[in-house]
Design an enzyme around this catalytic site. Structure first.
Site, PDB file in Angstrom:
ATOM      1  N   ARG A 259     -12.312  39.505-111.121  1.00  0.00           N
ATOM      2  CA  ARG A 259     -11.252  39.548-112.121  1.00  0.00           C
ATOM      3  C   ARG A 259     -11.818  40.227-113.352  1.00  0.00           C
ATOM      4  NH1 ARG A 259      -9.228  33.999-114.403  1.00  0.00           N
ATOM      5  NH2 ARG A 259     -10.446  34.624-116.227  1.00  0.00           N
ATOM      6  N   HIS A 263      -7.501  35.779-117.602  1.00  0.00           N
ATOM      7  CA  HIS A 263      -6.421  35.323-116.708  1.00  0.00           C
ATOM      8  C   HIS A 263      -5.120  36.043-117.049  1.00  0.00           C
ATOM      9  CE1 HIS A 263      -3.523  32.765-114.682  1.00  0.00           C
ATOM     10  NE2 HIS A 263      -2.960  32.476-115.840  1.00  0.00           N
ATOM     11  N   TYR A 272     -15.631  31.320-121.441  1.00  0.00           N
ATOM     12  CA  TYR A 272     -16.168  30.552-120.317  1.00  0.00           C
ATOM     13  C   TYR A 272     -16.939  31.413-119.304  1.00  0.00           C
ATOM     14  CZ  TYR A 272     -11.638  32.189-118.525  1.00  0.00           C
ATOM     15  OH  TYR A 272     -10.575  32.968-118.181  1.00  0.00           O
TER      16      TYR A 272
END
Lengths: 361, 327
Positions: A259, A263, A272
């Site tokens: 990714r 998100h 994170y």
């Protein structure tokens, strides 16, 4: 959709293409879809940061796996129940760049939902792409039901659904795989494992090394494939489609992808994920990897690449201009289509005829 | 005209619809060889075979979710949830998916699917075989909710539900399966969704009910009729869409409205009917809009004495009518 069906003379077939049973033109076209999806995705972020569209949910890092896996499915015949990162899947299955960008702008002419859904919630009746739902994994059961109907009606169709490793933990996945396996339904379950469910790493989501390891619990094949390797993804899906069409039942394919973005546009993944990790992930991007592979095989020449780049740039500009020009839905239509026939059939504002088909080709 | 039990009307309607339209399939737990735990699908498997009458695993979300997909791809599924109490694992599929797919796809896709489920208490079923769950679903635009009370309506409404282009929840009170009989013609009639019926004309008090409570309301109307109170009973038959016109017409005539439902009172379906009557017929009211409904416990208790305490009865309804009539 193999290019062999479109070619009038013997198509060029390099060793690379022949090794997976395709011709060079297929590989070039696959590359174009990977690059087109990336270009549209990058445009979406620019539009978001420029204040033109309020939200982006991205497929960057998934495109190679999506194109490779969607390739062996038959457009307009088979079915796909996508999820919100499935931009490349939807493009490969027939949606146009205009279709993708009108969804970002939520215009009246957005064929996915007429502006009713958040961006990224694609769908197209015309292309057998099931409407995306935000609670991912619900659509697995829809794909299973589509496969059930295909079997009962003897249509020869195969149904596929895709989602991330995070949503693969939902109970609907278990219920659906069990039923599909019992009835040997023509169904392919694709997990695009990008390592994160928003912020939670896969190790805290899945108790085994691979989601595909769970396939044995249903007595179906579970294939792990490198999502950077577009052709490996293609081969895995090709075999799964063949099994499904032959009545041998479902297959679980887990593509290890990355990714490259947060998100969504509302997420900051540096909170994170470490800088080192993100740096390393760039090496797991299928776009440059596939490009290098095709150049190495002398399939992607400078001339072809320039032509593809020009075409993509034109498509992205056209889609942006088109989406910018489209009207918002009229609140007077907001009560329509709660039930069948409550406002006639079909959307209140139909997309332009030429936007319903792919602008390329 | 032939007389049938409530469940026979349902079973025969499923069979005749499946003969008429080969896109109809039936799926659920034990619906095949066994014919369902109440025998509502008895004989279907023998006639239509494995492909059209499917015994599913114990996976309610799958039963509904796969039905949605099958409906999207050209079938017309009739799913059975063995008891309405077991529908909650499928709640997300019904509310987030089935109800919204047409709306969210801008009429791209629809879900012609019927979900049948036995509901209701008074049969010693305790907390998990007695619930009335209609209020959870009547709240949701995109769904239709049907609760027949007679064999005639069961047949006509089930036909309408199966032939409808949208998802329909069809709740059958299990106590009525073999205790209620009625005339059911062999013709291909339908009862349209969204139409209530006046089952007992009257002039002084309107009683609005559905399912088993529609029968108890009629019994209560007879009892208070002996005391000279004229009751009009409205059997709603379909809860969503609600036949607001028939409800309001009756209340405007009588000026008094009692709503009866078996579910616990707070936030139940009757609360919405009461609100509509208060909003739309205030000028005609000659007393408070009142409700007789179940008590505020989270399920129907098992012991006979406790269950009787829970259940709305003709006596309780008659008391409510008398109190309202005297207002």
């Amino acid at each position: 959709m193999a290019a062999t069906t479109r070619s009038d003379t013997r198509p060029a077939t390099s060793d690379l293409a022949a090794s997976v049973g395709l011709v060079d033109a297929d590989l070039v076209e696959m590359y174009r879809y990977v690059a087109l999806a990336r270009a549209l995705d990058e445009r979406m972020w620019i539009l978001n940061r420029a204040g033109r569209i309020p939200f982006v949910i991205s497929g960057q890092g998934h495109e190679g796996a999506q194109v490779g896996i969607a390739w062996p499915f038959q457009r307009g015949h088979d079915w796909i129940a996508p999820f919100y990162r499935s931009i490349a899947t939807c493009l490969t299955f027939g949606m146009s760049p205009r279709d993708i960008l009108t969804a970002q702008y939520a215009t009246a002419t957005d064929p996915s939902s007429g502006g009713r859904q958040m961006p990224g919630h694609y769908g197209s009746r015309q292309h057998n792409l099931v409407s995306v739902s935000s609670p991912v994994a619900t659509q697995l059961l829809h794909a299973v039901g589509i496969a059930l109907a295909a079997k009962i009606r003897r249509t020869g169709q195969v149904a596929m659904t895709s989602m991330g490793e995070g949503s693969s933990n939902q109970g609907d996945v278990h219920e659906g795989l069990n039923f599909a396996a019992i009835h040997k339904l023509p169904f392919v379950f694709v997990v695009e494992n990008n390592g994160y469910a928003i912020s939670v790493p896969a190790a805290r989501q899945v108790s085994v090394p691979n989601v595909a390891d769970r396939a044995s619990g249903y007595g179906i094949p579970g294939i792990v494939v490198d999502g950077v390797d577009v052709l490996a993804c293609y081969v895995a899906a090709r075999d799964a489609v063949a099994r499904a069409r032959a009545g041998q039942g479902p297959t679980l394919i887990e593509a290890k992808v990355t990714r490259l973005t947060g998100h969504s546009s509302d997420d900051q993944q540096t909170k994170y994920r470490s800088a080192e990790e993100l740096e390393a992930e760039l090496k797991r991007d299928a776009l440059p990897a596939f490009r290098a592979q095709l150049i190495e095989a002398e399939i992607l020449t400078e001339a072809i690449e320039a032509s593809i780049a020009a075409k993509i740039a034109a498509d992205v500009e056209d889609a942006t201009d088109y989406a910018e020009s489209q009207p918002d839905p009229d609140p007077a239509t907001a009560l329509h289509h709660v039930y069948a026939g409550d406002a006639g059939d079909g959307p209140d504002v139909a997309p332009d005829a030429d936007s319903a088909t792919e602008t390329s080709d | 005209m032939p007389t049938r039990t409530f469940i026979d009307a349902i079973r025969e309607t499923l069979a005749t619809e499946m003969r008429r339209d080969e896109s109809i399939i039936v799926l659920g737990e034990d619906v095949g060889k066994k014919g369902g735990v109440f025998l509502a699908t008895d004989g279907l498997w023998a006639e239509f075979g494995d492909e059209r009458v499917i015994d599913t695993p114990l996976s309610e979300s799958m039963i509904v979710g796969a039905s949605i997909g099958a409906a999207v791809n050209g079938l017309r599924p009739v799913a059975e949830i063995q008891f309405a109490d077991f529908i909650f694992p499928a709640f997300n599929q019904i509310v987030s998916e089935a109800a919204r797919i047409r709306y969210r796809s801008n009429d791209g896709y629809g879900v012609p699917m019927t979900i049948r489920a036995p509901y209701g208490g008074g049969v010693h079923g305790a907390l998990y075989h007695s619930q009335s769950v209609e209020a959870f679903f009547t709240h949701v635009p995109g769904l239709k909710v049907v609760v027949p009370s007679t064999p005639y309506d069961a047949r006509g409404l089930l036909r309408s539900s199966i032939r409808d282009e949208d998802p329909v929840l069809f709740f059958e009170h299990k106590k009525m399966y073999r205790s209620v009989r009625g005339d059911v013609p062999d013709t291909d009639y339908v009862v349209p969704l969204g139409k209530a019926a006046i089952t007992h004309p009257g002039s002084q008090v309107t009683v609005i009910a559905y399912g088993l409570m529609a029968h108890y309301a009629l019994e209560a109307a007879d009892r208070v009729g002996e005391d000279g109170i004229s009751v009009e009973v409205v059997d709603l038959r379909t809860l969503r869409p609600l036949d607001t016109e028939t409800v309001l017409e009756s209340v405007r005539k009588t000026g008094k409205c009692l709503i009866v439902y078996e579910d616990n009172k707070f936030g139940g379906y009757g609360a919405e009917v009461a609100a509509i009557v208060a909003e739309e017929a205030f000028d005609y009211l000659d007393g408070p809009v009142t409700r007789i409904a179940g008590p505020e416990v989270p399920g129907v208790p098992y012991n006979h004495a406790l269950e009787e305490w829970f259940m709305v009865s003709p006596e309780k309804i008659a008391d409510g009518i008398r109190a309202l009539a005297a207002y």
